[in-house]
Design a protein around this motif. Structure first.
Motif, PDB file in Angstrom:
ATOM      1  N   THR A 148      15.558 -12.374   3.089  1.00 18.19           N
ATOM      2  CA  THR A 148      16.452 -11.245   3.385  1.00 18.19           C
ATOM      3  C   THR A 148      16.378 -10.166   2.308  1.00 18.19           C
ATOM      4  OG1 THR A 148      17.919 -12.623   4.723  1.00 18.19           O
ATOM      5  CG2 THR A 148      18.848 -10.586   3.844  1.00 18.19           C
ATOM      6  N   PRO A 149      16.266 -10.511   1.006  1.00 16.83           N
ATOM      7  CA  PRO A 149      16.049  -9.452   0.018  1.00 16.83           C
ATOM      8  C   PRO A 149      14.791  -8.623   0.281  1.00 16.83           C
ATOM      9  CG  PRO A 149      16.832 -11.410  -1.087  1.00 16.83           C
ATOM     10  CD  PRO A 149      16.613 -11.797   0.356  1.00 16.83           C
ATOM     11  N   THR A 150      13.718  -9.246   0.781  1.00 17.58           N
ATOM     12  CA  THR A 150      12.516  -8.475   1.117  1.00 17.58           C
ATOM     13  C   THR A 150      12.835  -7.464   2.210  1.00 17.58           C
ATOM     14  OG1 THR A 150      11.150 -10.409   0.573  1.00 17.58           O
ATOM     15  CG2 THR A 150      10.102  -8.644   1.815  1.00 17.58           C
TER      16      THR A 150
ATOM     17  N   ALA B  37       2.966   1.012  10.718  1.00 11.87           N
ATOM     18  CA  ALA B  37       2.777  -0.249   9.994  1.00 11.87           C
ATOM     19  C   ALA B  37       1.320  -0.684  10.008  1.00 11.87           C
ATOM     20  CB  ALA B  37       3.661  -1.337  10.607  1.00 11.87           C
ATOM     21  N   GLN B  38       0.624  -0.375  11.069  1.00  9.46           N
ATOM     22  CA  GLN B  38      -0.789  -0.777  11.194  1.00  9.46           C
ATOM     23  C   GLN B  38      -1.733   0.147  10.441  1.00  9.46           C
ATOM     24  OE1 GLN B  38      -0.797  -0.602  15.478  1.00  9.46           O
ATOM     25  NE2 GLN B  38      -0.683  -2.836  15.713  1.00  9.46           N
TER      26      GLN B  38
ATOM     27  N   TYR C 154       4.915  -5.309   6.913  1.00  9.18           N
ATOM     28  CA  TYR C 154       6.278  -5.770   7.207  1.00  9.18           C
ATOM     29  C   TYR C 154       7.298  -4.756   6.700  1.00  9.18           C
ATOM     30  CZ  TYR C 154      10.676  -8.215   6.714  1.00  9.18           C
ATOM     31  OH  TYR C 154      12.014  -8.535   6.766  1.00  9.18           O
ATOM     32  N   LEU C 155       7.118  -4.275   5.477  1.00  8.26           N
ATOM     33  CA  LEU C 155       8.067  -3.310   4.914  1.00  8.26           C
ATOM     34  C   LEU C 155       8.121  -2.034   5.749  1.00  8.26           C
ATOM     35  CD1 LEU C 155       7.303  -3.622   1.071  1.00  8.26           C
ATOM     36  CD2 LEU C 155       9.239  -4.604   2.328  1.00  8.26           C
TER      37      LEU C 155
ATOM     38  N   THR D 127       4.973  -0.327  -3.799  1.00  8.54           N
ATOM     39  CA  THR D 127       6.121  -1.215  -3.680  1.00  8.54           C
ATOM     40  C   THR D 127       5.739  -2.639  -3.293  1.00  8.54           C
ATOM     41  OG1 THR D 127       7.495   0.677  -3.069  1.00  8.54           O
ATOM     42  CG2 THR D 127       8.363  -1.517  -2.558  1.00  8.54           C
ATOM     43  N   ALA D 128       4.897  -2.796  -2.272  1.00 10.05           N
ATOM     44  CA  ALA D 128       4.543  -4.141  -1.815  1.00 10.05           C
ATOM     45  C   ALA D 128       3.849  -4.932  -2.916  1.00 10.05           C
ATOM     46  CB  ALA D 128       3.658  -4.059  -0.577  1.00 10.05           C
TER      47      ALA D 128
END
Length: 394
Positions: free
Chosen positions: A345-347, A49-50, A193-194, A169-170
């Motif tokens: 929540t959808p995210t 993630a980082q 986050y994703l 995507t983000a």
């Protein structure tokens, strides 16, 4: 000699919630709760993630390795093509979005995906070629953010943002939900986050997805089962409720009294505690730092509240180790980035869909159905069955 049918079977020992029961083998990832560590394949999920992008982690879930720059571009090109919706589904989305008095994004997504599965003739996992299964998985993962964003904007009478095939995507998600070009800091925050929420062991929704897949059903049926499980407030449906708690508290000096009132009433404090971790949730630590890098009063308030809640829970529940979990800071970061609460929540679902599909494909390679046992605790059977007096059946 006939078997003695009156003998009582040895009672089964069933841990609550199947905690600690091994149900399958996986090469996708693992959670080491006592260490506060989880990983995707050979890589720390937090380091991914980082340092890497959501598409990199997505490629890892599909292939077991990280992509080259060319492979990342190739994945994005495939995803861009799969974002296109069939006209029949596009025509149906307004009715799905407007159904009911309240908007339930995951229920709407489940309905839309069911239609898409029928439209695309998604085959059963049992007997279908692995390449067809992988294509169905990529299609579902690519179209999920398109459907969720469009359903949200249709529900709220906002202009729909058409999918751009070349956007990561983000970037696409923030544009599609907010209707604006994202701030680069917000883009990086949501991408991290994703990545951090793609997979997290055999949680309830992942186990559901694998159970459906083990029957040989089609991939869309398996993800719809996972979505239904994920929608529950004890699972993926908690980020907005955690932020609601901050609203209820109002200021840090009221936190300890708020915690006492919740515990006394036997209510669950959303955003704290975890089924696996006995240390700080590493995802919460990551998101706290991301929130701090974005700055603002909300994150400072959240950090103060976290300290007070943890101290209050330690005082009131000394036998349990309760810390902030991913939902607490996920809601904070998403609000900082302009995502409305109904889309928290959808995210989460956008990322977790990739993990679910990885597990579904892995499970599809196993030809045995998941069929656990249960410990019967009802009345012992009575024999014989009493006559009913229904003479007309003779």
């Amino acid at each position: 000699m006939t078997a003695d049918t009156t003998a009582t079977a040895a009672p089964l020992t069933v841990p609550a919630g199947l905690a600690g029961v091994l149900v399958a083998e996986t090469a996708i990832g693992d959670v080491r709760g006592t260490e506060g560590f989880y990983h995707y394949g050979p890589y720390s999920a937090i380091e991914l993630a980082q340092r890497r992008t959501f598409e990199d982690a997505w490629f890892l879930m599909r292939t077991g390795r990280l992509p080259s720059a060319a492979e990342r571009t190739g994945l994005l090109e495939q995803v861009g093509r799969f974002r296109e919706l069939p006209p029949a589904l596009t025509a149906l989305l307004p009715a799905i979005a407007k159904a009911g008095n309240d908007f339930h994004p995951l229920a709407a997504l489940r309905t839309a995906l069911s239609f898409l599965g029928a439209h695309d003739d998604v085959p059963p996992l049992w007997g279908s070629p692995p390449a067809d299964r992988a294509a169905a998985a990529l299609r579902v993962c690519a179209v999920t953010p398109v459907l969720l964003a469009r359903l949200y904007r249709l529900r709220n009478d906002l202009p729909v943002v058409e999918p751009e095939p070349d956007l990561p995507t983000a970037d696409y998600w923030l544009r599609a939900v907010t209707g604006a070009v994202p701030d680069p800091d917000h883009l990086r925050a949501i991408d991290a986050y994703l990545v951090s929420t793609i997979d997290h062991g055999f949680n309830a929704s992942t186990f559901t997805a694998r159970t459906v897949a083990s029957s040989g059903a089609d991939l869309v049926s398996a993800v719809c089962g996972a979505i239904g499980t994920f929608s529950g407030p004890l699972h993926g449906g908690a980020p907005d409720r955690a932020l609601d708690g901050l609203d209820e508290i109002g200021s840090p000096d009221r936190t300890r009294d708020w915690v006492r009132a919740k515990v006394s009433a036997g209510e669950r404090i959303m955003g704290f505690g975890h089924a696996v971790y006995r240390t700080a949730d590493p995802r919460a630590v990551l998101l706290r730092e991301i929130g701090r890098s974005l700055g603002g009063e909300l994150i400072e308030f959240a950090v103060d509240v976290e300290k007070e809640v943890v101290a209050g829970l330690a005082e009131l529940k000394p036998d349990r180790e309760l810390y902030a979990n991913v939902e607490f800071y996920a809601g904070v970061v998403m609000q900082q980035c302009g995502i409305p609460r109904s889309m928290f929540t959808p995210t989460f679902t956008v990322s977790r869909m990739v993990g679910w599909c990885a597990h579904i494909l892995e499970q599809a390679a196993d030809r045995k159905i998941i069929r656990p046992s249960a410990a019967y605790v009802g009345e012992p059977p009575k024999r014989p069955v009493p006559a009913s007096g229904m003479s007309h059946l003779r």
